[in-house]
Design a protein around this motif. Structure first.
Motif, PDB file in Angstrom:
ATOM      1  N   GLY A 136      -1.355   7.178 -13.262  1.00  0.00           N
ATOM      2  CA  GLY A 136      -0.925   7.557 -11.929  1.00  0.00           C
ATOM      3  C   GLY A 136      -2.063   8.116 -11.107  1.00  0.00           C
ATOM      4  O   GLY A 136      -2.214   7.786  -9.921  1.00  0.00           O
ATOM      5  N   ARG A 137      -2.892   8.950 -11.712  1.00  0.00           N
ATOM      6  CA  ARG A 137      -4.012   9.565 -10.986  1.00  0.00           C
ATOM      7  C   ARG A 137      -5.045   8.521 -10.570  1.00  0.00           C
ATOM      8  O   ARG A 137      -5.584   8.569  -9.465  1.00  0.00           O
ATOM      9  CB  ARG A 137      -4.655  10.648 -11.845  1.00  0.00           C
ATOM     10  CG  ARG A 137      -3.734  11.832 -12.133  1.00  0.00           C
ATOM     11  CD  ARG A 137      -4.396  12.824 -13.067  1.00  0.00           C
ATOM     12  NE  ARG A 137      -5.586  13.400 -12.446  1.00  0.00           N
ATOM     13  CZ  ARG A 137      -6.486  14.104 -13.125  1.00  0.00           C
ATOM     14  NH1 ARG A 137      -6.351  14.290 -14.429  1.00  0.00           N
ATOM     15  NH2 ARG A 137      -7.532  14.614 -12.489  1.00  0.00           N
ATOM     16  N   LEU A 138      -5.314   7.571 -11.467  1.00  0.00           N
ATOM     17  CA  LEU A 138      -6.268   6.513 -11.133  1.00  0.00           C
ATOM     18  C   LEU A 138      -5.710   5.580 -10.056  1.00  0.00           C
ATOM     19  O   LEU A 138      -6.420   5.200  -9.123  1.00  0.00           O
ATOM     20  CB  LEU A 138      -6.630   5.718 -12.385  1.00  0.00           C
ATOM     21  CG  LEU A 138      -7.460   6.469 -13.436  1.00  0.00           C
ATOM     22  CD1 LEU A 138      -7.582   5.644 -14.707  1.00  0.00           C
ATOM     23  CD2 LEU A 138      -8.842   6.813 -12.894  1.00  0.00           C
ATOM     24  N   LEU A 139      -4.434   5.211 -10.185  1.00  0.00           N
ATOM     25  CA  LEU A 139      -3.801   4.371  -9.169  1.00  0.00           C
ATOM     26  C   LEU A 139      -3.793   5.069  -7.812  1.00  0.00           C
ATOM     27  O   LEU A 139      -4.049   4.446  -6.776  1.00  0.00           O
ATOM     28  CB  LEU A 139      -2.372   4.019  -9.581  1.00  0.00           C
ATOM     29  CG  LEU A 139      -2.205   2.904 -10.612  1.00  0.00           C
ATOM     30  CD1 LEU A 139      -0.766   2.859 -11.112  1.00  0.00           C
ATOM     31  CD2 LEU A 139      -2.595   1.551 -10.019  1.00  0.00           C
TER      32      LEU A 139
ATOM     33  N   GLY B 101       0.800  -1.220   0.000  1.00  0.00           N
ATOM     34  CA  GLY B 101       0.000   0.000   0.000  1.00  0.00           C
ATOM     35  C   GLY B 101       0.830   1.267   0.000  1.00  0.00           C
ATOM     36  O   GLY B 101       0.619   2.167  -0.830  1.00  0.00           O
ATOM     37  N   ILE B 102       1.788   1.361   0.914  1.00  0.00           N
ATOM     38  CA  ILE B 102       2.604   2.576   1.019  1.00  0.00           C
ATOM     39  C   ILE B 102       3.466   2.791  -0.227  1.00  0.00           C
ATOM     40  O   ILE B 102       3.485   3.894  -0.783  1.00  0.00           O
ATOM     41  CB  ILE B 102       3.453   2.545   2.305  1.00  0.00           C
ATOM     42  CG1 ILE B 102       2.532   2.635   3.528  1.00  0.00           C
ATOM     43  CG2 ILE B 102       4.466   3.680   2.311  1.00  0.00           C
ATOM     44  CD1 ILE B 102       3.256   2.484   4.863  1.00  0.00           C
ATOM     45  N   PRO B 103       4.203   1.771  -0.715  1.00  0.00           N
ATOM     46  CA  PRO B 103       4.965   1.985  -1.953  1.00  0.00           C
ATOM     47  C   PRO B 103       4.088   2.374  -3.134  1.00  0.00           C
ATOM     48  O   PRO B 103       4.469   3.246  -3.933  1.00  0.00           O
ATOM     49  CB  PRO B 103       5.640   0.621  -2.190  1.00  0.00           C
ATOM     50  CG  PRO B 103       5.733   0.008  -0.840  1.00  0.00           C
ATOM     51  CD  PRO B 103       4.490   0.445  -0.120  1.00  0.00           C
ATOM     52  N   LEU B 104       2.917   1.740  -3.260  1.00  0.00           N
ATOM     53  CA  LEU B 104       2.020   2.071  -4.363  1.00  0.00           C
ATOM     54  C   LEU B 104       1.515   3.508  -4.241  1.00  0.00           C
ATOM     55  O   LEU B 104       1.364   4.208  -5.246  1.00  0.00           O
ATOM     56  CB  LEU B 104       0.841   1.099  -4.379  1.00  0.00           C
ATOM     57  CG  LEU B 104      -0.114   1.187  -5.581  1.00  0.00           C
ATOM     58  CD1 LEU B 104       0.639   1.005  -6.889  1.00  0.00           C
ATOM     59  CD2 LEU B 104      -1.219   0.131  -5.453  1.00  0.00           C
TER      60      LEU B 104
ATOM     61  N   LEU C 127       1.568   8.672  -6.634  1.00  0.00           N
ATOM     62  CA  LEU C 127       1.616  10.132  -6.473  1.00  0.00           C
ATOM     63  C   LEU C 127       2.657  10.738  -7.414  1.00  0.00           C
ATOM     64  O   LEU C 127       2.411  11.783  -8.035  1.00  0.00           O
ATOM     65  CB  LEU C 127       1.945  10.496  -5.026  1.00  0.00           C
ATOM     66  CG  LEU C 127       2.090  12.005  -4.753  1.00  0.00           C
ATOM     67  CD1 LEU C 127       0.770  12.728  -4.988  1.00  0.00           C
ATOM     68  CD2 LEU C 127       2.601  12.252  -3.329  1.00  0.00           C
ATOM     69  N   PHE C 128       3.800  10.084  -7.524  1.00  0.00           N
ATOM     70  CA  PHE C 128       4.849  10.567  -8.433  1.00  0.00           C
ATOM     71  C   PHE C 128       4.336  10.608  -9.868  1.00  0.00           C
ATOM     72  O   PHE C 128       4.513  11.604 -10.578  1.00  0.00           O
ATOM     73  CB  PHE C 128       6.077   9.661  -8.328  1.00  0.00           C
ATOM     74  CG  PHE C 128       7.178  10.004  -9.288  1.00  0.00           C
ATOM     75  CD1 PHE C 128       8.026  11.070  -9.046  1.00  0.00           C
ATOM     76  CD2 PHE C 128       7.354   9.266 -10.457  1.00  0.00           C
ATOM     77  CE1 PHE C 128       9.038  11.397  -9.936  1.00  0.00           C
ATOM     78  CE2 PHE C 128       8.362   9.580 -11.354  1.00  0.00           C
ATOM     79  CZ  PHE C 128       9.207  10.648 -11.094  1.00  0.00           C
ATOM     80  N   TRP C 129       3.678   9.533 -10.315  1.00  0.00           N
ATOM     81  CA  TRP C 129       3.132   9.497 -11.680  1.00  0.00           C
ATOM     82  C   TRP C 129       2.010  10.524 -11.860  1.00  0.00           C
ATOM     83  O   TRP C 129       1.906  11.162 -12.899  1.00  0.00           O
ATOM     84  CB  TRP C 129       2.594   8.100 -11.988  1.00  0.00           C
ATOM     85  CG  TRP C 129       3.666   7.088 -12.256  1.00  0.00           C
ATOM     86  CD1 TRP C 129       4.991   7.319 -12.466  1.00  0.00           C
ATOM     87  CD2 TRP C 129       3.489   5.667 -12.327  1.00  0.00           C
ATOM     88  NE1 TRP C 129       5.662   6.139 -12.652  1.00  0.00           N
ATOM     89  CE2 TRP C 129       4.762   5.116 -12.583  1.00  0.00           C
ATOM     90  CE3 TRP C 129       2.395   4.827 -12.198  1.00  0.00           C
ATOM     91  CZ2 TRP C 129       4.953   3.742 -12.720  1.00  0.00           C
ATOM     92  CZ3 TRP C 129       2.588   3.460 -12.329  1.00  0.00           C
ATOM     93  CH2 TRP C 129       3.845   2.928 -12.590  1.00  0.00           C
TER      94      TRP C 129
END
Length: 289
Positions: A93-96, A75-78, A83-85
Protein backbone atom coordinates in the motif's frame (compact mmCIF):
# COMPACT_ATOMS: atom_id res chain seq x y z
CA UNK A 1 3.33 4.72 8.49
CA UNK A 2 5.09 7.96 9.44
CA UNK A 3 3.32 11.25 8.72
CA UNK A 4 0.05 9.33 8.37
CA UNK A 5 -2.20 12.26 9.26
CA UNK A 6 -0.45 14.80 7.04
CA UNK A 7 -0.33 12.43 4.06
CA UNK A 8 -4.00 11.49 4.53
CA UNK A 9 -5.10 15.14 4.58
CA UNK A 10 -3.06 15.91 1.48
CA UNK A 11 -4.44 12.86 -0.36
CA UNK A 12 -7.99 13.91 0.55
CA UNK A 13 -7.29 17.34 -0.98
CA UNK A 14 -5.78 15.75 -4.10
CA UNK A 15 -8.78 13.47 -4.57
CA UNK A 16 -11.27 16.31 -4.16
CA UNK A 17 -9.43 18.79 -6.41
CA UNK A 18 -8.62 16.23 -9.10
CA UNK A 19 -12.29 15.23 -9.23
CA UNK A 20 -13.12 18.85 -10.05
CA UNK A 21 -10.28 19.13 -12.56
CA UNK A 22 -10.98 15.90 -14.44
CA UNK A 23 -14.78 16.10 -14.55
CA UNK A 24 -14.72 19.73 -15.70
CA UNK A 25 -12.08 18.90 -18.31
CA UNK A 26 -14.11 15.98 -19.68
CA UNK A 27 -17.63 17.43 -19.73
CA UNK A 28 -17.10 21.14 -20.51
CA UNK A 29 -18.04 21.76 -24.12
CA UNK A 30 -19.12 25.38 -24.53
CA UNK A 31 -17.73 27.31 -27.48
CA UNK A 32 -17.91 27.51 -31.26
CA UNK A 33 -15.42 24.77 -32.07
CA UNK A 34 -12.22 24.50 -34.05
CA UNK A 35 -10.48 27.35 -35.82
CA UNK A 36 -7.08 28.00 -37.38
CA UNK A 37 -4.45 30.08 -35.58
CA UNK A 38 -1.02 31.20 -36.73
CA UNK A 39 1.66 30.86 -34.07
CA UNK A 40 4.51 33.31 -33.46
CA UNK A 41 6.77 30.91 -35.36
CA UNK A 42 4.52 30.94 -38.42
CA UNK A 43 2.85 27.55 -37.91
CA UNK A 44 -0.86 27.18 -38.59
CA UNK A 45 -2.34 25.41 -35.57
CA UNK A 46 -5.88 24.06 -35.24
CA UNK A 47 -7.29 25.28 -31.93
CA UNK A 48 -9.91 23.17 -30.14
CA UNK A 49 -12.19 26.14 -29.42
CA UNK A 50 -14.46 24.50 -26.84
CA UNK A 51 -14.73 23.88 -23.11
CA UNK A 52 -12.02 24.21 -20.50
CA UNK A 53 -9.27 23.66 -23.07
CA UNK A 54 -10.68 26.30 -25.42
CA UNK A 55 -7.30 27.83 -26.38
CA UNK A 56 -5.32 24.58 -26.68
CA UNK A 57 -4.58 22.69 -29.87
CA UNK A 58 -6.66 19.74 -31.05
CA UNK A 59 -3.85 17.16 -30.51
CA UNK A 60 -3.14 18.50 -27.02
CA UNK A 61 -6.81 18.43 -26.02
CA UNK A 62 -7.15 14.86 -27.27
CA UNK A 63 -4.29 13.91 -24.96
CA UNK A 64 -5.58 16.01 -22.08
CA UNK A 65 -9.11 14.61 -22.07
CA UNK A 66 -7.70 11.08 -22.34
CA UNK A 67 -5.48 11.76 -19.33
CA UNK A 68 -8.42 13.24 -17.41
CA UNK A 69 -10.36 10.02 -18.02
CA UNK A 70 -7.46 7.85 -16.82
CA UNK A 71 -6.93 10.05 -13.76
CA UNK A 72 -10.64 9.91 -12.93
CA UNK A 73 -11.17 6.18 -13.38
CA UNK A 74 -7.72 4.81 -12.49
CA UNK A 75 -5.60 7.40 -10.69
CA UNK A 76 -8.13 8.56 -8.10
CA UNK A 77 -9.40 5.06 -7.16
CA UNK A 78 -5.83 3.78 -6.91
CA UNK A 79 -4.92 6.72 -4.69
CA UNK A 80 -7.83 5.98 -2.33
CA UNK A 81 -7.21 2.22 -2.21
CA UNK A 82 -3.46 2.57 -1.71
CA UNK A 83 -3.96 5.10 1.11
CA UNK A 84 -6.29 2.64 2.85
CA UNK A 85 -3.70 -0.16 2.57
CA UNK A 86 -0.88 2.17 3.60
CA UNK A 87 -2.73 3.24 6.74
CA UNK A 88 -3.10 -0.46 7.59
CA UNK A 89 0.69 -0.75 7.49
CA UNK A 90 1.06 -2.79 4.30
CA UNK A 91 4.26 -2.11 2.36
CA UNK A 92 2.39 -2.78 -0.91
CA UNK A 93 0.00 0.00 0.00
CA UNK A 94 2.77 2.45 0.88
CA UNK A 95 4.64 1.78 -2.36
CA UNK A 96 1.46 2.02 -4.45
CA UNK A 97 0.57 5.26 -2.70
CA UNK A 98 3.99 6.79 -3.30
CA UNK A 99 4.08 5.79 -6.97
CA UNK A 100 0.54 7.05 -7.55
CA UNK A 101 1.41 10.35 -5.89
CA UNK A 102 4.35 10.52 -8.31
CA UNK A 103 1.83 10.22 -11.16
CA UNK A 104 -0.30 13.05 -9.77
CA UNK A 105 2.79 15.21 -9.22
CA UNK A 106 3.99 14.70 -12.81
CA UNK A 107 0.49 15.22 -14.22
CA UNK A 108 -0.25 18.49 -12.46
CA UNK A 109 3.20 19.95 -12.98
CA UNK A 110 2.52 19.47 -16.69
CA UNK A 111 -1.01 20.92 -16.38
CA UNK A 112 0.33 23.97 -14.53
CA UNK A 113 3.05 24.79 -17.04
CA UNK A 114 1.75 23.38 -20.33
CA UNK A 115 -1.95 24.21 -20.70
CA UNK A 116 -2.98 27.63 -21.93
CA UNK A 117 -4.29 29.64 -18.97
CA UNK A 118 -7.82 28.57 -18.00
CA UNK A 119 -10.18 28.97 -14.98
CA UNK A 120 -8.69 25.92 -13.21
CA UNK A 121 -5.13 27.29 -13.11
CA UNK A 122 -5.13 27.73 -9.32
CA UNK A 123 -6.53 24.22 -8.87
CA UNK A 124 -3.65 22.86 -10.94
CA UNK A 125 -1.21 24.78 -8.73
CA UNK A 126 -2.84 23.42 -5.57
CA UNK A 127 -2.77 19.88 -6.97
CA UNK A 128 0.88 20.26 -7.93
CA UNK A 129 1.77 21.55 -4.46
CA UNK A 130 -0.27 18.97 -2.53
CA UNK A 131 1.13 16.14 -4.66
CA UNK A 132 4.69 17.36 -4.12
CA UNK A 133 4.42 17.50 -0.34
CA UNK A 134 2.48 14.22 -0.08
CA UNK A 135 5.00 12.48 -2.36
CA UNK A 136 7.95 13.88 -0.41
CA UNK A 137 6.50 12.86 2.97
CA UNK A 138 5.69 9.41 1.64
CA UNK A 139 9.22 8.93 0.28
CA UNK A 140 10.95 9.92 3.53
CA UNK A 141 8.59 7.76 5.59
CA UNK A 142 10.33 4.55 4.44
CA UNK A 143 13.08 2.84 6.42
CA UNK A 144 15.61 2.65 3.59
CA UNK A 145 17.84 0.15 5.40
CA UNK A 146 15.00 -2.39 5.43
CA UNK A 147 13.98 -2.14 1.78
CA UNK A 148 16.10 -4.99 0.42
CA UNK A 149 14.92 -7.31 3.21
CA UNK A 150 11.31 -6.43 2.34
CA UNK A 151 11.57 -8.21 -1.03
CA UNK A 152 11.99 -11.93 -1.68
CA UNK A 153 15.35 -13.10 -3.04
CA UNK A 154 13.61 -14.51 -6.12
CA UNK A 155 12.67 -11.02 -7.33
CA UNK A 156 14.06 -10.90 -10.92
CA UNK A 157 16.17 -7.80 -10.43
CA UNK A 158 18.13 -8.31 -13.68
CA UNK A 159 14.94 -8.10 -15.71
CA UNK A 160 13.51 -5.16 -13.75
CA UNK A 161 16.78 -3.24 -13.62
CA UNK A 162 17.61 -3.97 -17.25
CA UNK A 163 14.17 -2.86 -18.39
CA UNK A 164 14.46 0.44 -16.53
CA UNK A 165 17.84 1.15 -18.12
CA UNK A 166 16.53 0.22 -21.58
CA UNK A 167 13.36 2.27 -21.12
CA UNK A 168 15.23 5.38 -19.95
CA UNK A 169 17.67 5.10 -22.85
CA UNK A 170 14.94 4.59 -25.46
CA UNK A 171 12.84 7.47 -24.10
CA UNK A 172 15.84 9.78 -23.97
CA UNK A 173 16.91 8.94 -27.51
CA UNK A 174 13.37 9.34 -28.83
CA UNK A 175 12.96 12.85 -27.39
CA UNK A 176 16.51 13.88 -28.33
CA UNK A 177 15.84 12.64 -31.85
CA UNK A 178 12.96 15.10 -32.01
CA UNK A 179 14.72 18.05 -30.33
CA UNK A 180 18.36 18.01 -31.51
CA UNK A 181 17.67 18.21 -35.28
CA UNK A 182 15.41 21.23 -34.74
CA UNK A 183 18.16 22.97 -32.76
CA UNK A 184 20.79 22.19 -35.40
CA UNK A 185 18.56 23.14 -38.33
CA UNK A 186 16.82 26.05 -36.65
CA UNK A 187 13.47 24.44 -37.44
CA UNK A 188 10.31 24.16 -35.34
CA UNK A 189 10.29 20.95 -33.25
CA UNK A 190 7.42 18.58 -33.89
CA UNK A 191 4.63 19.09 -31.38
CA UNK A 192 5.56 22.63 -30.30
CA UNK A 193 2.54 24.14 -32.10
CA UNK A 194 1.62 27.50 -30.45
CA UNK A 195 3.14 26.63 -27.07
CA UNK A 196 6.24 28.31 -25.67
CA UNK A 197 8.40 25.23 -25.11
CA UNK A 198 8.42 21.41 -24.90
CA UNK A 199 7.26 20.90 -21.31
CA UNK A 200 6.71 17.12 -21.40
CA UNK A 201 9.99 16.42 -23.14
CA UNK A 202 11.79 18.67 -20.66
CA UNK A 203 10.25 16.86 -17.69
CA UNK A 204 11.01 13.44 -19.15
CA UNK A 205 14.61 14.28 -20.01
CA UNK A 206 15.20 16.11 -16.74
CA UNK A 207 13.51 13.71 -14.33
CA UNK A 208 12.08 10.46 -15.74
CA UNK A 209 15.08 9.43 -17.86
CA UNK A 210 17.77 9.91 -15.16
CA UNK A 211 15.59 8.53 -12.33
CA UNK A 212 14.70 5.38 -14.29
CA UNK A 213 18.34 4.88 -15.32
CA UNK A 214 19.72 5.40 -11.79
CA UNK A 215 17.08 3.20 -10.16
CA UNK A 216 17.85 0.44 -12.68
CA UNK A 217 21.56 0.61 -11.83
CA UNK A 218 20.90 0.68 -8.08
CA UNK A 219 18.56 -2.31 -8.04
CA UNK A 220 21.03 -4.32 -10.14
CA UNK A 221 23.54 -3.62 -7.36
CA UNK A 222 20.90 -4.70 -4.79
CA UNK A 223 21.09 -1.28 -3.20
CA UNK A 224 18.38 -0.58 -0.61
CA UNK A 225 17.43 2.72 -2.19
CA UNK A 226 17.26 1.00 -5.58
CA UNK A 227 14.41 -1.21 -4.37
CA UNK A 228 12.42 1.81 -3.21
CA UNK A 229 13.16 3.97 -6.25
CA UNK A 230 12.43 1.14 -8.69
CA UNK A 231 9.11 0.37 -7.01
CA UNK A 232 8.04 4.00 -7.14
CA UNK A 233 9.11 4.63 -10.75
CA UNK A 234 7.43 1.41 -11.94
CA UNK A 235 4.15 2.24 -10.18
CA UNK A 236 4.27 5.77 -11.54
CA UNK A 237 5.07 4.28 -14.95
CA UNK A 238 2.03 2.00 -14.73
CA UNK A 239 -0.42 4.87 -14.29
CA UNK A 240 1.42 7.08 -16.77
CA UNK A 241 1.56 4.22 -19.27
CA UNK A 242 -2.21 3.83 -19.08
CA UNK A 243 -2.58 7.57 -19.69
CA UNK A 244 -0.17 7.53 -22.66
CA UNK A 245 -1.98 4.58 -24.25
CA UNK A 246 -5.28 6.42 -23.84
CA UNK A 247 -3.71 9.53 -25.38
CA UNK A 248 -2.56 7.58 -28.44
CA UNK A 249 -6.06 6.14 -28.93
CA UNK A 250 -7.65 9.57 -28.47
CA UNK A 251 -5.28 11.18 -30.97
CA UNK A 252 -5.95 8.41 -33.49
CA UNK A 253 -9.70 8.99 -33.12
CA UNK A 254 -9.16 12.75 -33.55
CA UNK A 255 -7.12 12.12 -36.72
CA UNK A 256 -3.88 13.48 -35.27
CA UNK A 257 -0.79 12.23 -37.20
CA UNK A 258 1.68 10.27 -35.05
CA UNK A 259 4.97 8.52 -35.73
CA UNK A 260 5.00 4.73 -35.92
CA UNK A 261 7.65 4.66 -33.17
CA UNK A 262 5.42 6.52 -30.71
CA UNK A 263 2.37 4.41 -31.59
CA UNK A 264 4.26 1.17 -30.93
CA UNK A 265 6.69 2.24 -28.21
CA UNK A 266 4.40 3.55 -25.49
CA UNK A 267 1.76 0.74 -25.46
CA UNK A 268 4.54 -1.90 -25.60
CA UNK A 269 6.43 -0.28 -22.75
CA UNK A 270 3.16 0.05 -20.83
CA UNK A 271 2.63 -3.73 -21.03
CA UNK A 272 6.18 -4.39 -19.86
CA UNK A 273 5.74 -1.94 -16.97
CA UNK A 274 2.57 -3.78 -15.92
CA UNK A 275 4.57 -7.02 -15.82
CA UNK A 276 7.34 -5.35 -13.78
CA UNK A 277 4.70 -4.05 -11.37
CA UNK A 278 3.23 -7.53 -10.94
CA UNK A 279 6.71 -8.92 -10.24
CA UNK A 280 7.49 -6.19 -7.69
CA UNK A 281 4.21 -6.54 -5.78
CA UNK A 282 4.28 -10.33 -5.93
CA UNK A 283 7.72 -10.46 -4.33
CA UNK A 284 7.13 -8.09 -1.41
CA UNK A 285 7.74 -9.78 1.93
CA UNK A 286 5.20 -8.13 4.27
CA UNK A 287 6.40 -10.22 7.21
CA UNK A 288 9.95 -8.89 6.91
CA UNK A 289 8.55 -5.35 6.59
Amino acid sequence: MKYKKAISILVFCIVLLSLVSTVFGIVSNQGNGQYAFQSLRGETVTIYGKGLYHYDSVPMVAQGIAQDIVTLFLGIPLLIISLFWARKGFLKGRLLLTGTLGYFLYTYISYTFLWMFNPLFLIYVLLMSASFFAFTLSMISFDIEQMKASFHEKLPIKFIGGFQIFFSTALGLMWLGRIVPSIINGSIPLGLEHYTTLVIQGMDLGFIVPIAFISGILILKRNNFGYLLSSVIIIKGFTMGAALTAMIIAQAVAGVPMSFLEIMMFPLFSLLIVWCLVLMLKNINENAH
